[in-house]
Write a protein that holds these residues in place. Sequence first.
Motif, PDB file in Angstrom:
ATOM      1  N   GLN A 243      -8.238   5.554   3.877  1.00 47.17           N
ATOM      2  CA  GLN A 243      -9.489   6.245   3.584  1.00 47.17           C
ATOM      3  C   GLN A 243     -10.185   6.706   4.868  1.00 47.17           C
ATOM      4  O   GLN A 243     -10.754   7.798   4.913  1.00 47.17           O
TER       5      GLN A 243
ATOM      6  N   VAL B 174      -3.346   1.159  -2.491  1.00 46.54           N
ATOM      7  CA  VAL B 174      -4.434   0.169  -2.540  1.00 46.54           C
ATOM      8  C   VAL B 174      -3.880  -1.246  -2.390  1.00 46.54           C
ATOM      9  O   VAL B 174      -4.348  -2.039  -1.566  1.00 46.54           O
TER      10      VAL B 174
ATOM     11  N   GLY C 180      -7.390  -7.160  -5.462  1.00 46.33           N
ATOM     12  CA  GLY C 180      -6.590  -5.977  -5.714  1.00 46.33           C
ATOM     13  C   GLY C 180      -6.706  -5.497  -7.152  1.00 46.33           C
ATOM     14  O   GLY C 180      -6.828  -4.301  -7.416  1.00 46.33           O
TER      15      GLY C 180
ATOM     16  N   ALA D 212      -5.244  -2.031  -7.898  1.00 44.62           N
ATOM     17  CA  ALA D 212      -3.887  -2.212  -7.382  1.00 44.62           C
ATOM     18  C   ALA D 212      -2.944  -2.656  -8.493  1.00 44.62           C
ATOM     19  O   ALA D 212      -3.362  -3.225  -9.503  1.00 44.62           O
TER      20      ALA D 212
ATOM     21  N   ASP E  29       1.699   2.419  -4.551  1.00 41.08           N
ATOM     22  CA  ASP E  29       0.461   1.632  -4.662  1.00 41.08           C
ATOM     23  C   ASP E  29      -0.141   1.412  -3.277  1.00 41.08           C
ATOM     24  O   ASP E  29       0.028   0.353  -2.654  1.00 41.08           O
TER      25      ASP E  29
ATOM     26  N   LYS F 125     -14.044   0.621   4.097  1.00 36.59           N
ATOM     27  CA  LYS F 125     -12.948   1.507   3.721  1.00 36.59           C
ATOM     28  C   LYS F 125     -11.611   0.960   4.206  1.00 36.59           C
ATOM     29  O   LYS F 125     -11.524   0.328   5.257  1.00 36.59           O
ATOM     30  N   ARG F 126     -10.580   1.227   3.406  1.00 30.90           N
ATOM     31  CA  ARG F 126      -9.220   0.934   3.840  1.00 30.90           C
ATOM     32  C   ARG F 126      -8.791   1.972   4.878  1.00 30.90           C
ATOM     33  O   ARG F 126      -9.415   3.028   5.010  1.00 30.90           O
TER      34      ARG F 126
ATOM     35  N   GLU G 151      -2.344  -1.905   1.159  1.00 27.98           N
ATOM     36  CA  GLU G 151      -3.348  -2.038   2.219  1.00 27.98           C
ATOM     37  C   GLU G 151      -4.149  -3.329   2.078  1.00 27.98           C
ATOM     38  O   GLU G 151      -4.451  -3.992   3.084  1.00 27.98           O
ATOM     39  N   LEU G 152      -4.504  -3.698   0.863  1.00 25.33           N
ATOM     40  CA  LEU G 152      -5.248  -4.951   0.686  1.00 25.33           C
ATOM     41  C   LEU G 152      -4.386  -6.153   1.042  1.00 25.33           C
ATOM     42  O   LEU G 152      -4.867  -7.112   1.656  1.00 25.33           O
TER      43      LEU G 152
ATOM     44  N   LEU H  79      -9.789  -3.584  -7.781  1.00 25.06           N
ATOM     45  CA  LEU H  79      -9.841  -2.284  -7.121  1.00 25.06           C
ATOM     46  C   LEU H  79      -8.720  -1.344  -7.554  1.00 25.06           C
ATOM     47  O   LEU H  79      -8.539  -0.280  -6.965  1.00 25.06           O
TER      48      LEU H  79
END
Length: 336
Positions: free
Chosen positions: A120, A184, A228, A233, A182, A116-117, A187-188, A231
């Motif tokens: 999350q 996602v 990204g 992004a 954004d 999980k990020r 964080e990525l 997922l």
Amino acid sequence: MAVNSVTVLGAGSWGTTFAKVLADAGRDVTMWARRPEVAAEIRDEHTNTAYLPGVRLPARLTATADAAEALAGAEAVVLAVPSQSLRANLTGWRELLPREAILVSLAKGVELGTLKRMSQVISEIAGVNADEVVVVSGPNLAREIAQEQPAAAVLACADHDRAVAIQQASFNSYFRPYTNTDVVGCELGGACKNVIALSCGMAAGLGFGANTMATLITRGLAETARLGGKLGADPLTFAGLAGVGDLVATCASPLSRNRTFGERVGRGETVAQAQAAAGGQVAEGVMSCVSIRELARGVGVDMPLTDAMYRVCHEGVDPARVGAELLGRQQKHEWS
């Protein structure tokens, strides 16, 4: 959603620096430090010599080792602990969090096991909607910002009003925050850049120069963007502060713990020796390469640099060997 009272949980270099940013922006800031002596130094001497030697902290910034005292009345709570210890720490603080406070994450990583990020993890433990967590990312080397060198950051949140509230609370003469929805991608970008910085450090330790460094940064960005995209992004995020901006700063600066760690390994030190030389500060990329590699494999994304860093850090493969293997991979189109 005006924010005037902020609590920062964690007194490491980035947590202390972000607390300073907030105080210099006119907010009342209380820090929580695990060690009472660190809290006392911040409160009484306005310094944190263990993490930011030579930096004077603002008078309106105070500290305590009592989490309940730190959190009382907070309008925003900044979580400034390493990514792999966030879950355990937040579980202990959960019942103390003010119900209406905006939660802000400084951690950059993907959790081991759950994959999980950080937003999350915070959502799960704190019992809030993931869309309500504000994520801080960008080229944010703590010491430079603490010295009030000009810098920018990205505040990502699906709830744009919350991001704007933290933007207004942290904007000052040397720190310029931008907003982004954004989460996602931000964080990525923040998690993957630590792994790529390890590779750049190893290249430097092996004696390679600017061409090699630019190649690793660019190819690292490409594999981050591939993950990204898979997922959900926004591709533009990786061209911004949370993508290429954070990647360049972390890969190029000797202030980067991940680059420095990689450089030691590239010069012949073992992972354990490099870890000991870091003086207890975490090189997040060492563990992130495990979780990011698993995440990428789970969605069918090829991340050769991440896989190489995993093999060096966790299988003991020589950095020179993985470098040769990367160069010898099958030839292909740049964007395939």
